[in-house]
Structures are given as C-alpha cells and as structure tokens.
Write a protein that holds these residues in place. Sequence first.
Motif, PDB file in Angstrom:
ATOM      1  N   ASP A 129      -0.690  -7.888  -1.046  1.00 36.76           N
ATOM      2  CA  ASP A 129      -2.040  -7.533  -0.584  1.00 36.76           C
ATOM      3  C   ASP A 129      -2.626  -6.253  -1.175  1.00 36.76           C
ATOM      4  OD1 ASP A 129      -0.750  -5.501   0.748  1.00 36.76           O
ATOM      5  OD2 ASP A 129      -1.208  -6.232   2.775  1.00 36.76           O
ATOM      6  N   GLY A 130      -1.872  -5.542  -2.022  1.00 38.44           N
ATOM      7  CA  GLY A 130      -2.445  -4.358  -2.673  1.00 38.44           C
ATOM      8  C   GLY A 130      -2.129  -3.053  -1.962  1.00 38.44           C
ATOM      9  N   THR A 131      -1.521  -3.139  -0.754  1.00 43.12           N
ATOM     10  CA  THR A 131      -1.178  -1.914  -0.026  1.00 43.12           C
ATOM     11  C   THR A 131       0.194  -1.383  -0.423  1.00 43.12           C
ATOM     12  OG1 THR A 131      -0.068  -3.122   1.740  1.00 43.12           O
ATOM     13  CG2 THR A 131      -2.440  -2.736   2.021  1.00 43.12           C
ATOM     14  N   HIS A 164       0.034  -2.379  -6.186  1.00 44.82           N
ATOM     15  CA  HIS A 164      -0.607  -1.326  -5.391  1.00 44.82           C
ATOM     16  C   HIS A 164      -1.295  -0.304  -6.295  1.00 44.82           C
ATOM     17  CE1 HIS A 164      -1.375   1.774  -2.474  1.00 44.82           C
ATOM     18  NE2 HIS A 164      -0.474   2.592  -2.978  1.00 44.82           N
ATOM     19  N   THR A 190      -4.459  -1.680  -7.737  1.00 42.57           N
ATOM     20  CA  THR A 190      -5.476  -2.185  -6.800  1.00 42.57           C
ATOM     21  C   THR A 190      -5.771  -1.180  -5.678  1.00 42.57           C
ATOM     22  OG1 THR A 190      -3.780  -3.359  -5.505  1.00 42.57           O
ATOM     23  CG2 THR A 190      -4.847  -4.581  -7.297  1.00 42.57           C
ATOM     24  N   GLY A 191      -4.945  -1.204  -4.633  1.00 44.33           N
ATOM     25  CA  GLY A 191      -5.238  -0.385  -3.456  1.00 44.33           C
ATOM     26  C   GLY A 191      -5.318   1.105  -3.742  1.00 44.33           C
ATOM     27  N   ARG A 192      -4.343   1.598  -4.520  1.00 41.88           N
ATOM     28  CA  ARG A 192      -4.338   3.033  -4.810  1.00 41.88           C
ATOM     29  C   ARG A 192      -5.548   3.400  -5.668  1.00 41.88           C
ATOM     30  NH1 ARG A 192       0.941   5.456  -7.452  1.00 41.88           N
ATOM     31  NH2 ARG A 192       1.858   4.748  -5.492  1.00 41.88           N
ATOM     32  N   SER A 223      -8.754   3.453  -3.587  1.00 42.70           N
ATOM     33  CA  SER A 223      -8.961   4.608  -2.718  1.00 42.70           C
ATOM     34  C   SER A 223      -9.329   5.841  -3.547  1.00 42.70           C
ATOM     35  CB  SER A 223      -7.763   4.824  -1.795  1.00 42.70           C
ATOM     36  OG  SER A 223      -6.801   5.636  -2.404  1.00 42.70           O
ATOM     37  N   GLY A 276      -9.688  -3.878  -3.650  1.00 47.88           N
ATOM     38  CA  GLY A 276      -8.314  -3.482  -3.947  1.00 47.88           C
ATOM     39  C   GLY A 276      -7.338  -3.890  -2.862  1.00 47.88           C
ATOM     40  N   VAL A 277      -7.755  -4.803  -1.988  1.00 44.28           N
ATOM     41  CA  VAL A 277      -6.876  -5.210  -0.893  1.00 44.28           C
ATOM     42  C   VAL A 277      -7.200  -6.658  -0.509  1.00 44.28           C
ATOM     43  CG1 VAL A 277      -8.453  -4.324   0.888  1.00 44.28           C
ATOM     44  CG2 VAL A 277      -6.001  -4.460   1.376  1.00 44.28           C
TER      45      VAL A 277
END
Length: 569
Positions: A14-16, A478, A481-483, A486, A494-495
């Motif tokens: 999920d990107g986290t 991560h 995407t997620g990092r 943010s 990104g999630v």
Amino acid sequence: MAFDVVIRNGWVVDGTGRPGEMGDVAIRDGRIVEVGAVDGGGAQEIDAEGHAVTPGFIDGHTHMDAQVFWDALGTCSCWHGVTTVVMGNCGFSLAPAPVEQRALVVRNLERAEDISGDAMAAAIDWSWDDFPSYLDAIERLPKGINYVAQVGHSALRTYAMGERAFSDAATEDDIEAMRRALADGLRAGAGGFTTSRTANHATSDNRPVASRLAHWTEVEALVGVLGEQRQGVLEMAVEDDIYGRDPESRREARDRLRHLAVDSGVPVTFGLLPGRDELILREMIEMIERTKAEGGRMLGQTHSRGISIMIGFQTRLPFDRLPEWREMRALPLPQQREMLLDQVVRQRLVDAASSGQYARAVGAELRPPRFDRIEVLWDTVNPNPTIEELAAERRQNPVDVMIDIALDSNFETWFAQYSTPRVSDESWQAVLRHPNAVMTFSDSGAHVSQIMDASIQAHFLAYWVRERQVLSFEQAVHQLTGRAASWWQLQDRGVIRPGAVADVNVIDPATIAPLQPKVVNDLPTGARRLVQKSTGMKTTLVAGQPLFVEGEHTGALPGRLLRASPVPS
Ligand SMILES: [Zn+2]
C-alpha cells in the motif's frame, strides 16, 4: 456496475512500508473506494494474480518542463511506473519569463540539462509571462501522467534582473521583485523553489547559470517566502564546497544549509549520490540527521546505479571530437564498419583515442574516456565488467576492446560511462536504507541524447530488491510512493487506501527490469534521443484510468497538473 475498475487477487503493497496483503482494489470516479475482499463487480476487471498492486510512483527529480509540451505521455518515466513527476528542479523552470525573455531563460537550461533549444523553439507555444499563467498553460496540455511544477531560481532571477542576472549580485529591489514573483507562483500552486550552486551548471556561452550568481542571503530571502506561505520544498544542486577538499569549507557549507532548513522550517532536498567520497557521503548523512535532531527537514535524493551517460557507436563516443575519428564518425555505420576492419585505419584510430587531448566536460557532457568507469551494458540489472577489466583479461588496448564489442554486436551494444568510481556496498546500504532518502534522481526529461536514468525505479526493484535483497519490496515501494508523497506534500497520493486518488501500478516483482536503451528520432525537430522501457509492468492506472496495459498506451490521457497548497500548521 458497482465500480469502474476492480483489480483482483493482487498482493496489495500500500505504499506505507507495511507488509503487503492479498486482496482486491476497487475504484470509482478516479479514487480508490475499497481495499480487501471486494464483492461488487467492476466495469473493468483487472486480474492481478501473481502481481503486486502498488501506488503509482512519484519522481521528485525531473526536468520534464520542456518535454511536457511535445510528449503527452511523459516518456520514459511513464514506462517505469511513474505516475507523478516533479519538474523545475535545479533552478531551471520555463517561468516566470515573458516571451521577450525566453531566449535568456532557455539559455539557463539548454546546456546544463542538454535539452534541445531547437526542439523548445519548435514545440513550445510561449503563452505566459508569470508563473501563474505558465501553470495555466501546463494545465491545458494533454497529459498521461501528473505534473508538479516548481519555480526555478535561474528563471526567477532572469525575470527580475534581465541580463544582469548572469553577472551581478541582486539589489534589495531585485530580491523584493523575486520574492513577489515567487509568492505569486506559490499561490497559484507551485510545489517548491529550486536552485543550483554547482559549477556543473553552465550556459552554452560558458557562463554560470543565473542562480549561481546569488549570494546566500538571496537564497535565504527566497526560501523565507516558502516558510511564510507554509508551502513547497527547497530543492538545490548544492554548492561544490560540500564536496571539496577543504574540511573547513565543507563544514561551513553544510552548516549554512542546515541552518537554512532549521530556521525556515522548509523541507530541503538535494542529491545524496553514492559514488562520492565515503567521508563526504558520511558527512552529508550526518548533516541530514543533525538537521532532523534540530527540528528541520532534509531529504536525500538517491540513485540506484550512480549517474552515467550512455555511449555507443549509434550515438556518441568520447573519441568523436578527435580529428582522426571525426571524419569516420560522420559516415553511416556500414562504412564505419569497413574502416574499422582495415587494420591500418583501425590502428590509427586506436592510437589517436589512446593519446588524444580531450576537452573538459561540464556537468553531464561527454567526458574524456576513463576505462575503469566505462561498463559494457550487457545486463541492464546487474553490474557489468568495465572496459579496463576486459582489456586486462583479453590483453588488449581498451579502445580495441570497445571496437571489437561494437563490431561483434553490429554496433548495438551500449556502454555506460559513470561519472564516479564504483561504490562500496557499505555506502550503498547507508544511502538506500536511510529513512531520509528516496530513490528519485532520474533527471527524466534532461540529457535525453545520452542519459538513461529514467529507468531507476525499475532498476531499483530489480537489482536492490530482487537480486540483492537490500530492501524488502514494501520498503522500496514506500520510498517510491508514500515517502515521496509526504515530502512533496501530495495529498491523497502515494498510498492504496479508500479515498486516495487511484494512481496504481500492477507489477510482476519477479520480472520487473529495465530493457536495453533504443535510439528513436522523435524530438519535435526529428532529432534523436535514447529511450528505455521496462518489462514486468503489467498495468499503470492514473486517476483510475488504465494508461498502459502490458506496455501499450491505451489512448487515455488522464494526467493533471497538481497544484500545491499551504500545509496546515
Ligand atoms: Zn536536476
């Protein structure tokens, strides 16, 4: 149908950074609405069995500013799972700049980023003067992927100071004019402010690009605008002192950058490239950590291979500028083959290449040959032997080695010429696993005639995750995407979670890899560039619409300009 699209039976990462789980992802009206076991059907069903389902990748370091005007898809990034690119890096943006100043603005990035001035003149309809009207122009363009635009210092300085931007210190009035134009750009949705202080960035007439003339107080004054508006990042091609020989000047340069980050509260990001001297790399990591400890934010932008240029007989070689080579290299390849098969001619070429006088390269320009840094690109994932190693093994002159490889492959083999020495595993791990680093230094859109770094996302997953297992697939995703989302302040991206925008990749982790580069002649003037695709990327969706299926463009152009807004305090 309950949903527009349902992606079935995938391994949802999920990107986290947390462990992936098997499940479905349902999409409606461009957003993810359900994740897990989805009951309702989709107008379109995508079978993700045996594949990972990840958020679309975010590339924070691109120079797509010009290319977006003639390439609706966003190649080559779009072929490697990238669904959002941040452009305008290193001080180079195409705005603010009124039409009559465009030659000056183009002067800033033409050489430094090797973007064809002719292509820009042919394909860009210069309909803006300030940054807000430039954003409107980007918004109107057809786009496959999403774009975030940043205000470049060199453009801003040229806008405020004209020709003086290339020679003078800014007056108080100049700085005020820059601050106003930057504030306007941010209010319209700019994602940040960028600048360059490195000697690697010069103009075609051998002068520093405009941002390099700025005193530090000018940089502070401009970064202050980001802090006041609580919006945007500062991206910087850091000054050469940070990499210099003098420990005192290095410390002084690092201290200034750290103070800027801590005092302004603005996230600061720059290249953190393995291949630098190990001590200097450690110093930079310490600077990032100390900044964090003091309440500031700093992010290193890493690379998966080390920066290289792609050379080969099909495009360019370091020897091309030598008089003995120039004549042959102007001929079609079959005639070059005939000449290389003539032992007398060949010996003359080898002698010339071995003893030739090579001009100094600026930035990413064609460098003099260093055979210990030129690898044969036999494998696009794993490291390859250098020409020096092969020459020792074969007891041959290194130039002969290159010629033989070229002749044996009908000139199709590429050579990757690295700008730095090989990197120790210790340095790689320190950077690749650092919580304040992301894999993003693609420079996509720049250096398109020779550099192939737009494939770093695919290379990262293929080499560091699959082959070397230095990071888990989830950790790597991560970063991509997620990092990244943010840091670049991208809301709802990104999630993979209900409510997020459905920028999604379906990837085969067992096969994802960059393919060999290819020459195409598709710049607006018919000029050539190198392109590189990947394998293992089953589907990429942008805002819920499939953009690529099995590497083929679906015809959809769902990309958008993403306008930034102030971050709530
Ligand atoms: Zn750059």
